[in-house]
Design a protein around this motif. Structure first.
Motif, PDB file in Angstrom:
ATOM      1  N   LYS A 270       0.882  -1.170   0.000  1.00  0.00           N
ATOM      2  CA  LYS A 270       0.000   0.000   0.000  1.00  0.00           C
ATOM      3  C   LYS A 270       0.916   1.215   0.000  1.00  0.00           C
ATOM      4  CE  LYS A 270      -3.134   2.654   2.889  1.00  0.00           C
ATOM      5  NZ  LYS A 270      -3.783   2.782   4.189  1.00  0.00           N
ATOM      6  N   ILE A 271       0.620   2.175  -0.869  1.00  0.00           N
ATOM      7  CA  ILE A 271       1.427   3.389  -0.933  1.00  0.00           C
ATOM      8  C   ILE A 271       0.542   4.590  -0.645  1.00  0.00           C
ATOM      9  CG2 ILE A 271       2.844   4.891  -2.381  1.00  0.00           C
ATOM     10  CD1 ILE A 271       3.941   2.527  -3.751  1.00  0.00           C
ATOM     11  N   SER A 272       0.989   5.419   0.298  1.00  0.00           N
ATOM     12  CA  SER A 272       0.311   6.671   0.615  1.00  0.00           C
ATOM     13  C   SER A 272       1.241   7.817   0.231  1.00  0.00           C
ATOM     14  CB  SER A 272      -0.011   6.753   2.102  1.00  0.00           C
ATOM     15  OG  SER A 272      -0.877   5.706   2.473  1.00  0.00           O
ATOM     16  N   ILE A 273       0.698   8.773  -0.514  1.00  0.00           N
ATOM     17  CA  ILE A 273       1.486   9.920  -0.985  1.00  0.00           C
ATOM     18  C   ILE A 273       0.792  11.196  -0.541  1.00  0.00           C
ATOM     19  CG2 ILE A 273       2.403  11.125  -3.001  1.00  0.00           C
ATOM     20  CD1 ILE A 273       2.238   8.416  -4.497  1.00  0.00           C
ATOM     21  N   LYS A 274       1.549  12.063   0.108  1.00  0.00           N
ATOM     22  CA  LYS A 274       1.034  13.378   0.492  1.00  0.00           C
ATOM     23  C   LYS A 274       1.901  14.417  -0.215  1.00  0.00           C
ATOM     24  CE  LYS A 274      -0.032  16.202   4.549  1.00  0.00           C
ATOM     25  NZ  LYS A 274       0.084  16.261   6.020  1.00  0.00           N
ATOM     26  N   ALA A 275       1.337  15.040  -1.251  1.00  0.00           N
ATOM     27  CA  ALA A 275       2.042  16.063  -2.011  1.00  0.00           C
ATOM     28  C   ALA A 275       1.740  17.415  -1.381  1.00  0.00           C
ATOM     29  CB  ALA A 275       1.605  16.037  -3.464  1.00  0.00           C
ATOM     30  N   VAL A 276       2.764  18.009  -0.793  1.00  0.00           N
ATOM     31  CA  VAL A 276       2.604  19.286  -0.101  1.00  0.00           C
ATOM     32  C   VAL A 276       3.161  20.394  -1.002  1.00  0.00           C
ATOM     33  CG1 VAL A 276       3.137  20.602   1.974  1.00  0.00           C
ATOM     34  CG2 VAL A 276       2.886  18.115   2.111  1.00  0.00           C
ATOM     35  N   PHE A 277       2.283  21.337  -1.343  1.00  0.00           N
ATOM     36  CA  PHE A 277       2.666  22.463  -2.182  1.00  0.00           C
ATOM     37  C   PHE A 277       2.883  23.696  -1.317  1.00  0.00           C
ATOM     38  CE2 PHE A 277       0.474  19.601  -4.962  1.00  0.00           C
ATOM     39  CZ  PHE A 277       1.089  19.743  -6.187  1.00  0.00           C
ATOM     40  N   GLY A 278       3.885  24.485  -1.663  1.00  0.00           N
ATOM     41  CA  GLY A 278       4.081  25.753  -0.979  1.00  0.00           C
ATOM     42  C   GLY A 278       2.977  26.718  -1.385  1.00  0.00           C
ATOM     43  N   VAL A 279       2.586  27.586  -0.476  1.00  0.00           N
ATOM     44  CA  VAL A 279       1.556  28.578  -0.771  1.00  0.00           C
ATOM     45  C   VAL A 279       2.162  29.640  -1.686  1.00  0.00           C
ATOM     46  CG1 VAL A 279      -0.041  30.257   0.219  1.00  0.00           C
ATOM     47  CG2 VAL A 279       0.495  28.160   1.473  1.00  0.00           C
TER      48      VAL A 279
ATOM     49  N   TYR B 233      -1.660  22.196   0.883  1.00  0.00           N
ATOM     50  CA  TYR B 233      -0.708  23.294   1.019  1.00  0.00           C
ATOM     51  C   TYR B 233       0.040  23.139   2.335  1.00  0.00           C
ATOM     52  CZ  TYR B 233      -2.605  26.035  -2.855  1.00  0.00           C
ATOM     53  OH  TYR B 233      -2.975  26.490  -4.091  1.00  0.00           O
ATOM     54  N   GLY B 234       1.270  23.613   2.362  1.00  0.00           N
ATOM     55  CA  GLY B 234       2.067  23.570   3.577  1.00  0.00           C
ATOM     56  C   GLY B 234       3.121  24.653   3.543  1.00  0.00           C
ATOM     57  N   PRO B 235       3.845  24.830   4.654  1.00  0.00           N
ATOM     58  CA  PRO B 235       4.865  25.881   4.703  1.00  0.00           C
ATOM     59  C   PRO B 235       6.031  25.615   3.744  1.00  0.00           C
ATOM     60  CG  PRO B 235       4.837  24.624   6.750  1.00  0.00           C
ATOM     61  CD  PRO B 235       3.692  24.137   5.924  1.00  0.00           C
ATOM     62  N   GLU B 236       6.346  24.342   3.497  1.00  0.00           N
ATOM     63  CA  GLU B 236       7.442  23.994   2.586  1.00  0.00           C
ATOM     64  C   GLU B 236       6.992  22.877   1.661  1.00  0.00           C
ATOM     65  OE1 GLU B 236      11.295  23.374   4.249  1.00  0.00           O
ATOM     66  OE2 GLU B 236      10.970  24.872   5.808  1.00  0.00           O
ATOM     67  N   ALA B 237       7.349  22.992   0.393  1.00  0.00           N
ATOM     68  CA  ALA B 237       6.973  21.991  -0.597  1.00  0.00           C
ATOM     69  C   ALA B 237       7.765  20.693  -0.382  1.00  0.00           C
ATOM     70  CB  ALA B 237       7.219  22.521  -2.003  1.00  0.00           C
ATOM     71  N   ARG B 238       7.053  19.574  -0.466  1.00  0.00           N
ATOM     72  CA  ARG B 238       7.682  18.255  -0.303  1.00  0.00           C
ATOM     73  C   ARG B 238       6.668  17.186  -0.693  1.00  0.00           C
ATOM     74  NH1 ARG B 238       5.877  20.194   4.296  1.00  0.00           N
ATOM     75  NH2 ARG B 238       4.697  18.898   5.731  1.00  0.00           N
ATOM     76  N   VAL B 239       7.147  15.960  -0.790  1.00  0.00           N
ATOM     77  CA  VAL B 239       6.265  14.806  -1.002  1.00  0.00           C
ATOM     78  C   VAL B 239       6.599  13.797   0.081  1.00  0.00           C
ATOM     79  CG1 VAL B 239       5.574  12.955  -2.573  1.00  0.00           C
ATOM     80  CG2 VAL B 239       6.135  15.191  -3.493  1.00  0.00           C
ATOM     81  N   GLU B 240       5.593  13.440   0.877  1.00  0.00           N
ATOM     82  CA  GLU B 240       5.758  12.448   1.948  1.00  0.00           C
ATOM     83  C   GLU B 240       5.209  11.130   1.435  1.00  0.00           C
ATOM     84  OE1 GLU B 240       3.615  14.082   5.263  1.00  0.00           O
ATOM     85  OE2 GLU B 240       4.860  15.900   5.305  1.00  0.00           O
ATOM     86  N   ILE B 241       6.018  10.090   1.507  1.00  0.00           N
ATOM     87  CA  ILE B 241       5.638   8.787   0.963  1.00  0.00           C
ATOM     88  C   ILE B 241       5.733   7.729   2.059  1.00  0.00           C
ATOM     89  CG2 ILE B 241       6.165   7.032  -0.786  1.00  0.00           C
ATOM     90  CD1 ILE B 241       7.478   9.369  -2.383  1.00  0.00           C
ATOM     91  N   THR B 242       4.693   6.911   2.170  1.00  0.00           N
ATOM     92  CA  THR B 242       4.672   5.782   3.096  1.00  0.00           C
ATOM     93  C   THR B 242       4.382   4.516   2.291  1.00  0.00           C
ATOM     94  OG1 THR B 242       3.855   7.181   4.885  1.00  0.00           O
ATOM     95  CG2 THR B 242       3.566   4.802   5.133  1.00  0.00           C
ATOM     96  N   ILE B 243       5.228   3.518   2.477  1.00  0.00           N
ATOM     97  CA  ILE B 243       5.035   2.237   1.811  1.00  0.00           C
ATOM     98  C   ILE B 243       4.809   1.196   2.902  1.00  0.00           C
ATOM     99  CG2 ILE B 243       6.070   0.494   0.307  1.00  0.00           C
ATOM    100  CD1 ILE B 243       7.915   2.797  -0.707  1.00  0.00           C
ATOM    101  N   GLU B 244       3.691   0.487   2.823  1.00  0.00           N
ATOM    102  CA  GLU B 244       3.371  -0.555   3.798  1.00  0.00           C
ATOM    103  C   GLU B 244       3.280  -1.905   3.090  1.00  0.00           C
ATOM    104  OE1 GLU B 244       0.140   0.277   6.657  1.00  0.00           O
ATOM    105  OE2 GLU B 244       0.039   2.221   5.630  1.00  0.00           O
ATOM    106  N   GLU B 245       3.989  -2.881   3.630  1.00  0.00           N
ATOM    107  CA  GLU B 245       3.882  -4.242   3.112  1.00  0.00           C
ATOM    108  C   GLU B 245       2.677  -4.895   3.757  1.00  0.00           C
ATOM    109  OE1 GLU B 245       7.022  -7.661   1.923  1.00  0.00           O
ATOM    110  OE2 GLU B 245       7.168  -6.921   3.975  1.00  0.00           O
ATOM    111  N   LEU B 246       1.790  -5.427   2.933  1.00  0.00           N
ATOM    112  CA  LEU B 246       0.569  -6.071   3.436  1.00  0.00           C
ATOM    113  C   LEU B 246       0.791  -7.576   3.579  1.00  0.00           C
ATOM    114  CD1 LEU B 246      -1.956  -4.181   1.160  1.00  0.00           C
ATOM    115  CD2 LEU B 246      -1.305  -3.618   3.504  1.00  0.00           C
ATOM    116  N   GLU B 247       0.058  -8.168   4.485  1.00  0.00           N
ATOM    117  CA  GLU B 247       0.176  -9.621   4.710  1.00  0.00           C
ATOM    118  C   GLU B 247      -0.772 -10.379   3.827  1.00  0.00           C
ATOM    119  OE1 GLU B 247       2.541 -11.065   6.619  1.00  0.00           O
ATOM    120  OE2 GLU B 247       3.250  -9.050   6.947  1.00  0.00           O
TER     121      GLU B 247
END
Length: 138
Positions: free
Chosen positions: A59-68, A124-138
């Motif tokens: 499972k992949i979760s992506i949070k794309a944070v854009f600068g204002v 939107y966030g104070p600094e632009a970034r992409v937060e990625i979480t990868i979870e291995e499923l059973e």
């Protein structure tokens, strides 16, 4: 197992493939901006995880944070940072996903066909970034 990492800088979507003729053959390649961003994603992942690619469904979760944008008023900037306004601008979420999936292919998982669940959000966030979480499923 869960792997979390951050790619600093503005989110970049997967660009359209480019074509070049070499004699009788047509060669397909990534645009330079997409290729550089994929390398940045791979580098950030390799700093967070050292090991073999995952073999189970993921499972992949992506949070794309854009600068204002700097052109926004003070009140509109505050609204963006409180989550009252969403970034409805390019790149599209599906293009962000495709770039991340391709960059992690062979590093985080053996093949992107292992991705069975996704969650992507643009905020939107104070600094632009992409937060990625990868979870291995059973």
């Amino acid at each position: 197992m869960q792997i979390d990492f951050v790619v600093n800088g503005d989110p970049v979507g997967q660009g359209r493939p480019r074509f070049a003729r070499q004699g009788k053959f047509v060669h397909t390649y990534d645009p330079p901006k997409s290729r550089q961003y994929k390398a940045k994603i791979a580098q950030s992942f390799q700093q967070a995880y050292i090991g073999k690619p995952l073999t189970k469904p993921v499972k992949i979760s992506i949070k794309a944070v854009f600068g204002v944008p700097k052109s926004y008023s003070k009140s509109r900037t505050e609204a963006c940072l409180k989550g009252l306004e969403w970034p409805t601008k390019k790149p599209d979420t599906d293009n962000i996903e495709k770039g991340v999936y391709d960059a992690l292919n062979g590093l985080a998982y053996e093949d992107d066909k292992q991705i069975v669940m996704t969650n992507t959000v643009k905020v939107y966030g104070p600094e632009a970034r992409v937060e990625i979480t990868i979870e291995e499923l059973e």
